[in-house]
Design a protein around this motif. Structure first.
Motif, PDB file in Angstrom:
ATOM      1  N   ASP A 287       0.744  -1.036   0.146  1.00 48.69           N
ATOM      2  CA  ASP A 287      -0.071  -0.055  -0.033  1.00 48.69           C
ATOM      3  C   ASP A 287       0.841   1.324  -0.081  1.00 48.69           C
ATOM      4  N   TYR A 288       2.207   1.300   0.431  1.00 52.19           N
ATOM      5  CA  TYR A 288       2.845   2.622   0.555  1.00 52.19           C
ATOM      6  C   TYR A 288       4.033   2.129  -0.162  1.00 52.19           C
ATOM      7  N   ARG A 289       4.338   1.597  -0.907  1.00 50.78           N
ATOM      8  CA  ARG A 289       5.484   1.302  -1.585  1.00 50.78           C
ATOM      9  C   ARG A 289       6.050   2.643  -2.524  1.00 50.78           C
ATOM     10  N   HIS A 290       5.134   3.400  -3.127  1.00 45.27           N
ATOM     11  CA  HIS A 290       5.316   4.682  -3.651  1.00 45.27           C
ATOM     12  C   HIS A 290       5.651   5.492  -2.928  1.00 45.27           C
ATOM     13  N   SER A 291       5.291   5.768  -1.582  1.00 43.57           N
ATOM     14  CA  SER A 291       5.689   6.543  -0.757  1.00 43.57           C
ATOM     15  C   SER A 291       7.031   6.207   0.060  1.00 43.57           C
ATOM     16  N   ASN A 292       7.400   5.034   0.048  1.00 44.53           N
ATOM     17  CA  ASN A 292       8.581   4.631   0.413  1.00 44.53           C
ATOM     18  C   ASN A 292       9.631   4.972  -0.481  1.00 44.53           C
ATOM     19  N   LEU A 293       9.541   4.703  -1.863  1.00 41.96           N
ATOM     20  CA  LEU A 293      10.320   5.099  -2.839  1.00 41.96           C
ATOM     21  C   LEU A 293      10.452   6.365  -2.964  1.00 41.96           C
ATOM     22  N   ALA A 294       9.417   7.296  -2.608  1.00 43.24           N
ATOM     23  CA  ALA A 294       9.965   8.786  -2.449  1.00 43.24           C
ATOM     24  C   ALA A 294      10.718   9.161  -1.471  1.00 43.24           C
ATOM     25  N   LYS A 295      10.625   8.478  -0.597  1.00 41.59           N
ATOM     26  CA  LYS A 295      11.429   8.679   0.743  1.00 41.59           C
ATOM     27  C   LYS A 295      12.865   8.292   0.289  1.00 41.59           C
ATOM     28  N   LEU A 296      13.039   7.239  -0.424  1.00 40.46           N
ATOM     29  CA  LEU A 296      14.387   6.867  -0.831  1.00 40.46           C
ATOM     30  C   LEU A 296      14.963   7.829  -1.863  1.00 40.46           C
ATOM     31  N   ILE A 297      14.192   8.306  -2.482  1.00 42.46           N
ATOM     32  CA  ILE A 297      14.679   9.387  -3.729  1.00 42.46           C
ATOM     33  C   ILE A 297      15.104  10.517  -3.217  1.00 42.46           C
ATOM     34  N   PHE A 298      14.470  11.111  -1.933  1.00 43.27           N
ATOM     35  CA  PHE A 298      14.737  12.256  -1.056  1.00 43.27           C
ATOM     36  C   PHE A 298      16.282  12.104  -0.521  1.00 43.27           C
ATOM     37  N   ILE A 299      16.097  10.889   0.318  1.00 45.57           N
ATOM     38  CA  ILE A 299      17.406  10.410   0.985  1.00 45.57           C
ATOM     39  C   ILE A 299      18.662  10.313   0.112  1.00 45.57           C
ATOM     40  N   HIS A 300      18.259   9.883  -0.925  1.00 47.28           N
ATOM     41  CA  HIS A 300      19.522   9.576  -2.177  1.00 47.28           C
ATOM     42  C   HIS A 300      20.071  11.112  -2.447  1.00 47.28           C
ATOM     43  N   MET A 301      18.894  12.230  -2.820  1.00 47.59           N
ATOM     44  CA  MET A 301      19.060  13.272  -3.195  1.00 47.59           C
ATOM     45  C   MET A 301      19.995  14.165  -1.930  1.00 47.59           C
ATOM     46  N   LEU A 302      20.002  13.751  -0.814  1.00 43.95           N
ATOM     47  CA  LEU A 302      20.617  14.111   0.178  1.00 43.95           C
ATOM     48  C   LEU A 302      22.024  13.567   0.301  1.00 43.95           C
ATOM     49  N   GLY A 303      22.211  12.561  -0.352  1.00 45.56           N
ATOM     50  CA  GLY A 303      23.656  12.040  -0.627  1.00 45.56           C
ATOM     51  C   GLY A 303      23.830  10.875   0.311  1.00 45.56           C
ATOM     52  N   TYR A 304      22.878  10.399   0.736  1.00 45.84           N
ATOM     53  CA  TYR A 304      22.890   9.226   1.693  1.00 45.84           C
ATOM     54  C   TYR A 304      22.801   7.811   0.864  1.00 45.84           C
ATOM     55  N   PRO A 305      23.577   6.916   1.140  1.00 47.64           N
ATOM     56  CA  PRO A 305      23.378   5.419   0.374  1.00 47.64           C
ATOM     57  C   PRO A 305      22.027   4.891   0.399  1.00 47.64           C
ATOM     58  N   THR A 306      21.561   4.604  -0.839  1.00 52.07           N
ATOM     59  CA  THR A 306      20.156   4.146  -0.788  1.00 52.07           C
ATOM     60  C   THR A 306      19.947   2.660  -1.934  1.00 52.07           C
TER      61      THR A 306
ATOM     62  N   LEU B  73      18.519   6.387  -9.048  1.00 53.18           N
ATOM     63  CA  LEU B  73      19.170   5.429  -8.231  1.00 53.18           C
ATOM     64  C   LEU B  73      20.114   4.462  -9.173  1.00 53.18           C
ATOM     65  N   LEU B  74      19.687   4.340 -10.555  1.00 53.71           N
ATOM     66  CA  LEU B  74      20.450   3.465 -11.246  1.00 53.71           C
ATOM     67  C   LEU B  74      21.133   4.066 -12.445  1.00 53.71           C
ATOM     68  N   ASP B  75      22.332   3.474 -12.757  1.00 53.55           N
ATOM     69  CA  ASP B  75      23.012   3.967 -14.065  1.00 53.55           C
ATOM     70  C   ASP B  75      22.961   3.068 -15.234  1.00 53.55           C
ATOM     71  N   GLU B  76      23.402   3.222 -16.402  1.00 51.10           N
ATOM     72  CA  GLU B  76      23.752   2.276 -17.417  1.00 51.10           C
ATOM     73  C   GLU B  76      24.871   1.133 -17.052  1.00 51.10           C
ATOM     74  N   ARG B  77      25.620   1.516 -16.045  1.00 50.05           N
ATOM     75  CA  ARG B  77      26.833   0.506 -15.854  1.00 50.05           C
ATOM     76  C   ARG B  77      26.283  -0.737 -15.196  1.00 50.05           C
ATOM     77  N   GLN B  78      25.167  -0.799 -14.329  1.00 44.06           N
ATOM     78  CA  GLN B  78      24.541  -1.739 -13.718  1.00 44.06           C
ATOM     79  C   GLN B  78      23.940  -2.689 -14.451  1.00 44.06           C
ATOM     80  N   GLU B  79      24.509  -4.209 -14.064  1.00 43.34           N
ATOM     81  CA  GLU B  79      23.854  -5.195 -15.033  1.00 43.34           C
ATOM     82  C   GLU B  79      22.447  -5.454 -14.501  1.00 43.34           C
ATOM     83  N   VAL B  80      22.064  -5.060 -13.390  1.00 46.06           N
ATOM     84  CA  VAL B  80      20.480  -5.408 -13.081  1.00 46.06           C
ATOM     85  C   VAL B  80      19.416  -4.487 -14.176  1.00 46.06           C
TER      86      VAL B  80
END
Length: 198
Positions: free
Chosen positions: A47-66, A95-102
């Motif tokens: 139910d809250y996956r999109h909200s959790n992902l938004a939190k991760l994006i914000f935390i990533h933009m602050l420079g913390y590992p996600t 969160l991803l870039d082209e170099r990641q195999e995933v």
């Protein structure tokens, strides 16, 4: 239900981070929020996956590992709704870039969204492809992008032109496929499409 995984909690998290007076206080808040997001992901709290992902994006933009959120983006990209897809594509691009195999796991979902009947979902897929396209993805999806250079909506044509630039940079051999469609875009009346074609 986890009170920290609710949709309004993102706003509270941002307020708590902004209220921190020191970097140490900020780290404590971020650590706590990351722990709640991890717990929610491991509990499969849909139910809250999109909200959790938004939190991760914000935390990533602050420079913390996600890094733990990368697979979450890939899992959730196949959801049918536009609002969910929008936040997940944003997460994927940040969160991803082209170099990641995933990223190759993402190609099938991208193909499906490029064939979607909703032009806004097609636009999201083109934006993502234009930002994180690898050489393998470029070879697989170039014909679909080329087709969108003739699409009826100018926003889709613009995004397809921007995506074409990325594809040609990754695989220069594909440049000849885009010459004729781009030449036709130079006669465009919509300035945004004309600028991208130039």
């Amino acid at each position: 239900m986890n009170p920290f995984s609710s949709g309004t909690r993102l706003r509270d998290m941002i307020r708590a981070i902004r209220a921190c007076k020191t970097a140490a206080e900020e780290r404590v808040v971020v650590r706590k929020e990351c722990a709640f997001v991890r717990a929610s992901v491991s509990d499969h709290d849909n139910d809250y996956r999109h909200s959790n992902l938004a939190k991760l994006i914000f935390i990533h933009m602050l420079g913390y590992p996600t890094h733990f959120g990368k697979m979450e983006c890939l899992k959730l990209i196949a959801t049918p709704g536009f609002p969910e897809k929008r936040i997940r594509y944003l997460g994927l691009m940040l969160l991803l870039d082209e170099r990641q195999e995933v990223l190759m796991l993402f190609t099938n979902s991208l193909k499906q969204d490029l064939n979607h009947t909703n032009q806004y979902i097609v636009g999201l897929a083109l934006c993502a492809l234009g930002n994180i396209c690898s050489a393998e993805m470029a070879r697989d999806l170039a014909p679909k992008v080329e087709r969108f250079l003739q699409f009826r909506d100018p926003n889709i044509r613009k995004k397809a032109a921007l995506c074409s630039i990325r594809i040609v940079k990754k695989v220069p051999d594909l440049a000849e496929n885009f010459v004729n469609p781009v030449v036709s875009l130079l006669k465009e009346k919509h300035h945004r499409v004309l600028l991208t074609a130039i």
